[in-house]
Design a protein around this motif. Structure first.
Motif, PDB file in Angstrom:
ATOM      1  N   THR A 107      -0.015  -2.214 -14.929  1.00  0.00           N
ATOM      2  CA  THR A 107      -0.319  -1.520 -13.318  1.00  0.00           C
ATOM      3  C   THR A 107       0.126  -2.090 -12.319  1.00  0.00           C
ATOM      4  OG1 THR A 107      -2.626  -3.279 -13.010  1.00  0.00           O
ATOM      5  CG2 THR A 107      -2.692  -1.159 -14.444  1.00  0.00           C
ATOM      6  N   HIS A 122       2.984   1.433  -3.531  1.00  0.00           N
ATOM      7  CA  HIS A 122       1.793   1.859  -4.756  1.00  0.00           C
ATOM      8  C   HIS A 122       1.546   3.572  -5.017  1.00  0.00           C
ATOM      9  CE1 HIS A 122       1.171  -2.739  -5.719  1.00  0.00           C
ATOM     10  NE2 HIS A 122       2.889  -2.226  -6.150  1.00  0.00           N
ATOM     11  N   THR A 123       1.588   3.253  -3.625  1.00  0.00           N
ATOM     12  CA  THR A 123       0.242   5.075  -3.027  1.00  0.00           C
ATOM     13  C   THR A 123       1.457   6.244  -3.581  1.00  0.00           C
ATOM     14  OG1 THR A 123       0.866   5.385  -0.281  1.00  0.00           O
ATOM     15  CG2 THR A 123      -1.355   4.958  -1.451  1.00  0.00           C
ATOM     16  N   GLU A 158      -7.407  -1.953  -0.837  1.00  0.00           N
ATOM     17  CA  GLU A 158      -8.585  -3.025  -1.185  1.00  0.00           C
ATOM     18  C   GLU A 158      -9.004  -4.454   0.074  1.00  0.00           C
ATOM     19  OE1 GLU A 158     -10.431  -0.944  -4.974  1.00  0.00           O
ATOM     20  OE2 GLU A 158      -9.209  -2.834  -4.881  1.00  0.00           O
ATOM     21  N   THR A 180      -6.974  -3.722  -5.127  1.00  0.00           N
ATOM     22  CA  THR A 180      -5.804  -2.746  -4.689  1.00  0.00           C
ATOM     23  C   THR A 180      -5.122  -2.914  -3.593  1.00  0.00           C
ATOM     24  OG1 THR A 180      -6.282  -1.093  -3.554  1.00  0.00           O
ATOM     25  CG2 THR A 180      -6.430  -0.992  -5.945  1.00  0.00           C
ATOM     26  N   ALA A 185      -0.787  -4.012 -10.121  1.00  0.00           N
ATOM     27  CA  ALA A 185      -1.489  -4.990  -9.991  1.00  0.00           C
ATOM     28  C   ALA A 185      -0.529  -6.361 -10.451  1.00  0.00           C
ATOM     29  CB  ALA A 185      -2.411  -5.333 -11.192  1.00  0.00           C
ATOM     30  N   TYR A 228       6.052   0.927  -8.588  1.00  0.00           N
ATOM     31  CA  TYR A 228       5.729  -0.556  -8.304  1.00  0.00           C
ATOM     32  C   TYR A 228       7.061  -1.159  -8.037  1.00  0.00           C
ATOM     33  CZ  TYR A 228       2.048   0.741 -12.068  1.00  0.00           C
ATOM     34  OH  TYR A 228       1.446   1.972 -12.596  1.00  0.00           O
ATOM     35  N   LYS A 269       1.095  -1.447   0.154  1.00  0.00           N
ATOM     36  CA  LYS A 269      -0.215   0.148  -0.021  1.00  0.00           C
ATOM     37  C   LYS A 269       0.804   1.151   0.233  1.00  0.00           C
ATOM     38  CE  LYS A 269      -3.195   2.553   2.667  1.00  0.00           C
ATOM     39  NZ  LYS A 269      -3.863   2.414   4.422  1.00  0.00           N
TER      40      LYS A 269
END
Length: 224
Positions: free
Chosen positions: A119, A53-54, A185, A182, A121, A58, A50
């Protein structure tokens, strides 16, 4: 800690907190890891993702060997050698090389394509693979020799696993990257009920190109 004389200054020592092992060794050496271990490990990894990625970073090479571990079961993600920043003035869909990540942990969208659109992901897929780590070499060889067929339900593959863990695993390993959660999430998944706390799951401001200004500077020995 500086040398008294600049003339005698020849070495730089970078000191880090000691992490006695990595997740690869932990998985290999311990066949008695509990459900609580699995939950705590995954929670820490998603909390770290988290934050990463924020910042619009990556990692691109998540695997057990790149996750350091200590005796208190604390984890730290390391080896950002393949990491990339998605700057704010670049499209959300990034075009980068697909030759990233150790093959066992490489997301489907990175496999078999001349160039890749991807992404964050991709890191979520790698975390899913780590969560469901197959550590038996014979099992690996058997799986790679099998013909294409319908997937085995996770409930059948992991009959003693927590149903909530399997539900989250299914989300992490969604074939279409748009269907993967994410990191934020995933942290809100029911699997982490009683463990997750938003106040200890920090975010980061996106990294700007200004922070890479040092790469355009000639650094002298005196500067160092």
């Amino acid at each position: 800690m500086l040398s008294p004389s600049r003339r005698d200054f020849k070495d730089i020592y970078v000191i880090f907190e000691l992490m006695e092992s990595d997740l690869h060794q932990v998985i290999k050496a311990n066949d008695d890891l509990t459900r609580e271990h699995h939950q705590f490990f995954l929670y820490q990894l998603l909390r770290a993702l988290k934050y990463i990625h924020t910042a619009n970073v990556y990692h691109r090479d998540l695997k057990p060997k790149n996750i350091l571990a200590n005796a208190n079961c604390k984890l730290k993600i390391c080896d950002f050698g393949l990491a990339r920043v998605a700057f704010n003035d670049t499209p959300m869909t990034i075009f980068w090389t697909d030759y990233v990540a150790t093959r066992w942990y490489r997301a489907p969208e990175l496999c078999g394509s001349f160039f890749s659109k991807y992404t964050p992901a991709i890191d979520i897929w790698s975390i899913g693979c780590i969560f469901a780590e197959v550590c038996n070499e014979k099992a690996r060889r058997y799986l790679t020799s099998m013909r294409k067929k319908q997937p085995i339900p996770f409930e059948q593959k992991f009959p003693n696993a927590d149903p909530l863990a399997l539900h989250l695993l299914q989300r992490l390993l969604a074939f279409d990257p748009k269907d993967r959660p994410t990191a934020e999430e995933a942290l809100a998944d029911p699997y982490f009920k009683g463990l997750a706390r938003v106040e200890r799951e920090p975010s980061c401001q996106p990294i700007t190109k200004m922070e890479f200004e040092f790469e355009r500077r000639r650094v002298t020995k005196d500067d160092i």
